[in-house]
Design a protein around this motif. Sequence first.
Motif, PDB file in Angstrom:
ATOM      1  N   TYR A   1       0.468   4.866  -1.007  1.00 30.36           N
ATOM      2  CA  TYR A   1      -0.224   6.021  -0.443  1.00 30.36           C
ATOM      3  C   TYR A   1      -1.625   5.678   0.074  1.00 30.36           C
ATOM      4  O   TYR A   1      -2.319   6.559   0.592  1.00 30.36           O
ATOM      5  CB  TYR A   1      -0.351   7.137  -1.495  1.00 30.36           C
ATOM      6  N   LEU A   2      -2.030   4.412  -0.082  1.00 30.33           N
ATOM      7  CA  LEU A   2      -3.390   4.013   0.259  1.00 30.33           C
ATOM      8  C   LEU A   2      -3.442   3.196   1.549  1.00 30.33           C
ATOM      9  O   LEU A   2      -2.515   2.456   1.877  1.00 30.33           O
ATOM     10  CB  LEU A   2      -4.008   3.205  -0.883  1.00 30.33           C
ATOM     11  N   GLY A   3      -4.592   3.319   2.262  1.00 30.58           N
ATOM     12  CA  GLY A   3      -4.812   2.496   3.440  1.00 30.58           C
ATOM     13  C   GLY A   3      -5.448   1.175   3.041  1.00 30.58           C
ATOM     14  O   GLY A   3      -5.658   0.890   1.858  1.00 30.58           O
ATOM     15  N   GLU A   4      -5.767   0.369   4.024  1.00 35.57           N
ATOM     16  CA  GLU A   4      -6.353  -0.945   3.748  1.00 35.57           C
ATOM     17  C   GLU A   4      -7.720  -0.835   3.077  1.00 35.57           C
ATOM     18  O   GLU A   4      -8.138  -1.737   2.359  1.00 35.57           O
ATOM     19  CB  GLU A   4      -6.473  -1.737   5.061  1.00 35.57           C
ATOM     20  N   ASP A   5      -8.406   0.292   3.298  1.00 38.56           N
ATOM     21  CA  ASP A   5      -9.731   0.476   2.703  1.00 38.56           C
ATOM     22  C   ASP A   5      -9.666   1.021   1.281  1.00 38.56           C
ATOM     23  O   ASP A   5     -10.689   1.277   0.644  1.00 38.56           O
ATOM     24  CB  ASP A   5     -10.578   1.410   3.569  1.00 38.56           C
ATOM     25  N   GLY A   6      -8.451   1.198   0.745  1.00 39.18           N
ATOM     26  CA  GLY A   6      -8.297   1.707  -0.615  1.00 39.18           C
ATOM     27  C   GLY A   6      -8.384   3.228  -0.723  1.00 39.18           C
ATOM     28  O   GLY A   6      -8.286   3.783  -1.812  1.00 39.18           O
TER      29      GLY A   6
END
Length: 314
Positions: free
Chosen positions: A171-176
């Motif tokens: 559920y997270l993007g590369e930026d956390g």
Amino acid sequence: MADIKNLEEKVAKAEAKVEKCKGTIERHKKQLDKKIQIVINAVGVDLTGKTSEEIDELREPYIQTEDSWKFYDVKSKLDDIKGATKKLADAEQILANWNEKLHIEINREKFIQEQAPQVIKDFLEQWKQMAYEWNVKRYNDYQDLKEKLRKEAMDTIVEFIESHPEDYERYLGEDGKIDSYYADDYHLSNIGGRSLKAHLEEKELDYRSIQSRKSDFAGSTVMYMDTIYKEEERLAWLDKTLEQEKKRKMIDLIHRISKVTGEITDASLLKINVKGNLDGFVTGEKGKAKVETIGAGGWNIQVFHFRTLVHPVK
């Protein structure tokens, strides 16, 4: 008078339904006479007044002929009359029920107008207006509460997911941070996991807890108001509901006073005091009663309500 007008409209519609059913029966009877005459002309058998069973017996010699259907048409029309008669009985029962309700409402209005002193009418109208204003405010506050709880729940879910990347990496993007695809209410509300569920329950932000908090805050009246989308319809429903409750309270109070005093003859010593409560004395044909009202609420937490005590005066 609004209730009486509404009931009169119900009675009028029920009367129209009864007349329509009667018209249907008369039409079927005329058609039956024509079909009976067709049988008479065809085979010389008169089926007037015959039952279905008797028609079957008279039809027996003509079973193998095309005249058999002429007998069947008569039977079919008898069934139509039977069905229409049943519908008429049902319609007449519905009409009787609406007439009874109208009669009760007319008598109730008459009782209120003839027996209720003006001061009691004024006191209960005051109660109604306070209750109306309180419920409208409560409804508006409830809308704020719903948005507050929604935001708290969604923010809590996002915070929990972002702080547990090992369990919710998908559920997270590369930026956390939560991926924008999952950042809406629909997707956030459908993210599972025992640890998240337990966390929401602990903070009373799970679905069941939120529903309970909303219900406790709003109460049944505001909860129902929330199901009515249009403001005009919502406020009309509230006004009608409170008007019915006002009448119920009035009849209850008049009955309780009259039980002590008999028919009320003098209520000049019954007043609405500076606190807005109804206090004083009422005299009737059988005696005198002291009326004492204890009111509470009327602020943010609780709608104004009251308890009225009626004591005989010797």
